[in-house]
Design an enzyme around this catalytic site. Structure first.
Site, PDB file in Angstrom:
ATOM      1  N   HIS A   1      -7.660  -5.564  -0.538  1.00  0.00           N
ATOM      2  CA  HIS A   1      -6.435  -4.819  -0.270  1.00  0.00           C
ATOM      3  C   HIS A   1      -5.592  -5.444   0.841  1.00  0.00           C
ATOM      4  CE1 HIS A   1      -3.876  -1.374  -0.809  1.00  0.00           C
ATOM      5  NE2 HIS A   1      -4.016  -0.976   0.441  1.00  0.00           N
TER       6      HIS A   1
ATOM      7  N   GLU B   1      -4.421  -6.030  -6.247  1.00  0.00           N
ATOM      8  CA  GLU B   1      -5.736  -6.657  -6.270  1.00  0.00           C
ATOM      9  C   GLU B   1      -6.561  -6.125  -7.435  1.00  0.00           C
ATOM     10  OE1 GLU B   1      -5.889  -3.247  -3.248  1.00  0.00           O
ATOM     11  OE2 GLU B   1      -4.478  -4.776  -3.960  1.00  0.00           O
TER      12      GLU B   1
ATOM     13  N   SER C   1       0.838  -1.188   0.000  1.00  0.00           N
ATOM     14  CA  SER C   1       0.000   0.000   0.000  1.00  0.00           C
ATOM     15  C   SER C   1       0.885   1.255   0.000  1.00  0.00           C
ATOM     16  CB  SER C   1      -0.963  -0.041   1.188  1.00  0.00           C
ATOM     17  OG  SER C   1      -1.992   0.906   1.041  1.00  0.00           O
TER      18      SER C   1
END
Length: 255
Positions: free
Chosen positions: A231, A194, A140
């Site tokens: 995620h 994703e 992330s």
């Protein structure tokens, strides 16, 4: 596992270091540097400990783990927003899902300097490591920082594991550094994202993979996007595949 306190310019850090049960190989231990250590260190430690027992089958060898995290219990500290985001005079950011203001951000240059000037030298001084097998993992915003490190100091690490990178941050400003340096000396790059439309996560990661694969055909680069993952679930899903790919990349004969 050993824990160390590390003083930084903006805030302090907690390093977690786990040494394999096995003696170091002739060239030293491979090293995995884990961003967001509070969230991922324990999980990665157990996954590697189990799989490295049969490295010849799993492709996951014993390695030294270095987790860079914070002195708090929650998995994701607000400090990560500062550490993992590139500097900008004024950032254009979307609203946060919970409506709260964004924490202080733009400290990636300081964090990169911390890794380069304190973390890596400490590990090199105190442990027997293989300089040709140094992997940085980030997810992330951590994946955004992994790209920042790749584009700013490509040979600081030999391998990069970039999971669900927040390329969207500040109008995709990270891509302004994409061509700053020649990346041909990188020994392996694994990108995962994703399959969701939110913030263009998948499309932007896939486009980056395609561009870098074309620009550097001799660098082992792979992309993974398993169906049905979100995620957070993508991290354990792709971890073994990514580590296996980067392990195999270390032995390719083009370097």
């Amino acid at each position: 596992m050993t824990t160390y306190l590390l003083n930084g310019k903006h805030h302090d850090y907690q390093l977690k270091i786990a040494v394999p049960d096995q003696s170091p190989p002739e060239k030293g231990y491979p090293v995995l540097y884990i961003l967001d250590s509070n969230a991922y260190f324990t999980m990665f430690h157990e996954m590697i400990r189990l799989q490295s027992r049969r490295a010849e089958r799993t492709g996951v060898e014993p390695m030294l783990l270095v987790g860079i995290g914070y002195q708090e219990e929650k998995p994701f500290s607000p400090f990560r927003v500062y550490d993992f985001t590139p500097p900008a005079g004024q950032a254009e950011l979307p609203d946060r899902p919970d409506g709260t203001p964004w924490p202080e951000h733009g400290g990636a240059a300081d964090f990169l300097q911390l890794l380069q000037g304190q973390v890596l030298p400490y590990v090199q001084q105190h442990y027997t490591i293989d300089q040709q097998k140094q992997t940085l993992f980030g997810h992330s915003l951590g994946g955004l920082f992994a790209l920042y490190a790749l584009f700013q100091e490509p040979v600081l690490f030999s391998h990069y594991f970039v999971c669900s990178p927040s390329i969207w941050w500040n109008q995709q400003a990270i891509l302004s550094w994409e061509n700053k340096h020649d990346l041909s000396a990188v020994k392996g790059l694994f990108i995962a994202a994703e399959q969701v439309a939110k913030q263009g996560m998948y499309d932007r990661a896939l486009s980056l993979y395609e561009r870098l694969s074309t620009a550097y055909p001799k660098v082992p680069i792979d992309f993974s996007s398993p169906e049905g993952e979100n995620h957070m679930s993508i991290v354990p899903t792709v971890f073994s595949r990514g580590m296996r790919f980067l392990h195999e990349a270390s032995y390719e004969g083009t370097f």
